[in-house]
Write an enzyme that holds these catalytic residues in place. Sequence first.
Site, mmCIF file in Angstrom:
data_model
loop_
_atom_site.group_PDB
_atom_site.id
_atom_site.type_symbol
_atom_site.label_atom_id
_atom_site.label_comp_id
_atom_site.label_asym_id
_atom_site.label_seq_id
_atom_site.Cartn_x
_atom_site.Cartn_y
_atom_site.Cartn_z
ATOM 1 N N ASN A 154 0.861 -1.179 0.000
ATOM 2 C CA ASN A 154 0.000 0.000 0.000
ATOM 3 C C ASN A 154 0.907 1.242 0.000
ATOM 4 O OD1 ASN A 154 -1.359 2.280 1.140
ATOM 5 N ND2 ASN A 154 -3.025 0.931 1.756
ATOM 6 N N ASP A 156 -0.047 4.432 -0.029
ATOM 7 C CA ASP A 156 -0.721 5.671 0.419
ATOM 8 C C ASP A 156 0.234 6.640 1.114
ATOM 9 O OD1 ASP A 156 -3.030 4.482 -0.436
ATOM 10 O OD2 ASP A 156 -3.900 4.204 1.546
ATOM 11 N N HIS A 157 1.131 6.081 1.944
ATOM 12 C CA HIS A 157 1.961 6.986 2.764
ATOM 13 C C HIS A 157 3.038 7.715 1.980
ATOM 14 C CE1 HIS A 157 -0.280 6.152 6.217
ATOM 15 N NE2 HIS A 157 0.098 4.893 6.322
ATOM 16 N N ARG A 165 3.535 18.722 1.564
ATOM 17 C CA ARG A 165 4.029 19.959 0.961
ATOM 18 C C ARG A 165 3.196 20.402 -0.254
ATOM 19 N NH1 ARG A 165 9.207 21.816 2.765
ATOM 20 N NH2 ARG A 165 8.941 21.497 4.990
ATOM 21 N N HIS A 190 -5.647 3.692 -1.478
ATOM 22 C CA HIS A 190 -6.957 4.021 -0.915
ATOM 23 C C HIS A 190 -7.320 5.426 -1.375
ATOM 24 C CE1 HIS A 190 -9.566 4.237 3.013
ATOM 25 N NE2 HIS A 190 -10.244 4.560 1.937
ATOM 26 N N ARG A 192 -9.449 8.124 -0.832
ATOM 27 C CA ARG A 192 -10.416 8.566 0.178
ATOM 28 C C ARG A 192 -11.265 9.713 -0.350
ATOM 29 N NH1 ARG A 192 -10.084 7.843 5.703
ATOM 30 N NH2 ARG A 192 -8.729 6.126 6.299
ATOM 31 N N ARG A 196 -7.000 12.829 1.175
ATOM 32 C CA ARG A 196 -5.895 13.268 2.042
ATOM 33 C C ARG A 196 -4.527 12.777 1.559
ATOM 34 N NH1 ARG A 196 -7.070 9.874 7.522
ATOM 35 N NH2 ARG A 196 -9.093 10.847 7.259
ATOM 36 N N GLU A 217 -8.674 0.499 -2.743
ATOM 37 C CA GLU A 217 -9.478 0.553 -1.512
ATOM 38 C C GLU A 217 -10.378 1.772 -1.591
ATOM 39 O OE1 GLU A 217 -7.583 0.776 2.285
ATOM 40 O OE2 GLU A 217 -6.197 -0.794 1.688
ATOM 41 N N THR A 247 -6.429 6.234 10.205
ATOM 42 C CA THR A 247 -6.374 5.159 9.208
ATOM 43 C C THR A 247 -7.655 4.356 9.356
ATOM 44 O OG1 THR A 247 -5.143 3.215 8.474
ATOM 45 C CG2 THR A 247 -5.074 3.669 10.819
ATOM 46 N N THR A 248 -7.910 3.381 8.453
ATOM 47 C CA THR A 248 -9.142 2.598 8.555
ATOM 48 C C THR A 248 -9.167 1.897 9.909
ATOM 49 O OG1 THR A 248 -8.761 2.183 6.215
ATOM 50 C CG2 THR A 248 -10.575 0.999 7.246
ATOM 51 N N GLU A 298 -11.077 -9.326 3.019
ATOM 52 C CA GLU A 298 -9.764 -9.026 3.595
ATOM 53 C C GLU A 298 -9.961 -8.998 5.105
ATOM 54 O OE1 GLU A 298 -7.502 -5.633 2.105
ATOM 55 O OE2 GLU A 298 -6.506 -5.455 4.055
ATOM 56 N N HIS A 338 -3.513 -4.897 7.647
ATOM 57 C CA HIS A 338 -3.607 -3.771 8.586
ATOM 58 C C HIS A 338 -2.709 -3.997 9.793
ATOM 59 C CE1 HIS A 338 -4.986 -0.131 10.431
ATOM 60 N NE2 HIS A 338 -5.677 0.122 9.338
ATOM 61 N N GLY A 360 1.315 -1.575 4.314
ATOM 62 C CA GLY A 360 1.704 -0.218 3.942
ATOM 63 C C GLY A 360 2.673 0.408 4.928
ATOM 64 N N HIS A 361 2.141 0.803 6.074
ATOM 65 C CA HIS A 361 2.891 1.663 6.983
ATOM 66 C C HIS A 361 4.270 1.122 7.346
ATOM 67 C CE1 HIS A 361 3.878 3.717 10.773
ATOM 68 N NE2 HIS A 361 3.353 4.753 10.149
HETATM 69 N N1 PXP Z 1 -5.781 -3.088 4.395
HETATM 70 C C1 PXP Z 1 -6.675 -2.080 4.507
HETATM 71 C C2 PXP Z 1 -8.087 -2.355 4.151
HETATM 72 C C3 PXP Z 1 -6.279 -0.795 4.957
HETATM 73 O O1 PXP Z 1 -7.194 0.177 5.065
HETATM 74 C C4 PXP Z 1 -4.916 -0.575 5.242
HETATM 75 C C5 PXP Z 1 -4.470 0.783 5.667
HETATM 76 O O2 PXP Z 1 -4.548 1.673 4.626
HETATM 77 C C6 PXP Z 1 -4.020 -1.647 5.089
HETATM 78 C C7 PXP Z 1 -4.474 -2.896 4.686
HETATM 79 C C8 PXP Z 1 -2.552 -1.491 5.357
HETATM 80 O O3 PXP Z 1 -2.354 -1.240 6.703
HETATM 81 P P1 PXP Z 1 -0.915 -0.791 7.211
HETATM 82 O O4 PXP Z 1 -0.646 0.527 6.573
HETATM 83 O O5 PXP Z 1 -1.087 -0.709 8.691
HETATM 84 O O6 PXP Z 1 0.037 -1.847 6.775
#
Ligand code: PXP
Length: 387
Positions: A154, A156-157, A165, A190, A192, A196, A217, A247-248, A298, A338, A360-361
């Site tokens: 993922n 997103d970050h 910025r 994701h 959103r 964001r 997502e 986060t979700t 999931e 997650h 992701g994170h």
């Molecule tokens: N799965 C879903 C449905 C999520 O919403 C997220 C967070 O965006 C993740 C997986 C990934 O989670 P993490 O960033 O904590 O690894």
Amino acid sequence: MSVNFFNHTDPQQFRLHLSLLRTQSLRLLAVLGQTGRPVSIVFMDDMEMAEYNQTYRHKEGATNVLSFPAETGGELGDILISVETAWREATEKGIRLDQHVTWLIIHGLLHLLGYDHERSEEQAELMQAKEEQLFQAIQYIHSGGRTMPQLAINVDHIATIREARGGAEPDPVLAAGICELAGAKGIVVHLREDRRHIQERDVRILRQTVKTRLNLEMAAVKEIVSIALEVKPDLVTLVPEKRQELTTEGGLDIVANEKKIRKTISKLAESDIPVSLFIDPCPEQIKAAVEVGATYVELHTGRYAEAKNQKEQDQEFHLIEQAAETAFAAGLHVNAGHGLDYRNVSRIAALSVIEELSIGHAVIARAAFVGLDQAVREMQDCIDLAG
Ligand code: PXP
């Protein structure tokens, strides 16, 4: 725990793949409609087996498997397996030890359920046919070994840093390419409602550049559904979305949002887009996921990842393990994600019914120190080692 293993053999002598055998056994219980009924499986050597064989069947020498049905209602009973005999038989047949032990577990379970091959030829044939059917039903092993869940990153970050910025860098599209080159088998973003991090532009370009699988997502809302219908990701994962959350936070409540989710799934299905539902590992949500027509679920691993101590983690793990089996047995494809990181991922990765882990994170955070390529490769190593 409905399947209890007791291993009396020397782990150095016989390398039993216990996590795989546990998954197989849970899956067998599910396929047989016996989920939750406790069964004990004891692995032993020939000497110990010979003693049981003498005491209970008045026969000399060891045998491969013995079953003892429970005397009370709830439990199924005990299955004893001589790993020494199983190993000899597997070698003669030219198959792996875990494959043969799986056959023996099937054989033992069928005895516990009243099947018998000694009463008549007809019953022996019936039992053998059932064994074969069950073995096929739980197959997921490729010829060289078991399938591991695939790693989907993922990104997103990366977009979160860019949005800090408001410029163009770092670009999640470039990040996705690096992840794929490092071995990731999927890219997750994701989109959103509040935009964001990931922007519409990212999703549209990623659709053209991602070579593996693009998992979008999103919340089940009109505006994003119409973007998904245009972009056609390989998979849509529906998640609950709250504007205030970091986060979700939790899984979808399918039961409470049944109408909206069912409608979104059928709309996406018209464009051949399969849908995954992000749910807590609980049986009611799995049942509801099947009813609304989801292709995947999931499983939310957040509570497992945030567990404060070992006991809590074990409890959360077992919920995920059971849910994965239940969902699989109900015909759903199973993903998970997650909060997974380099320390906690291996137990989840060892659950072989899980097809994909969405992470992701942890990976993006590690990438800040070691680079994205290495961070992805290290996570892949953690998954590979879990087998
Ligand atoms: N799965 C879903 C449905 C999520 O919403 C997220 C967070 O965006 C993740 C997986 C990934 O989670 P993490 O960033 O904590 O690894």
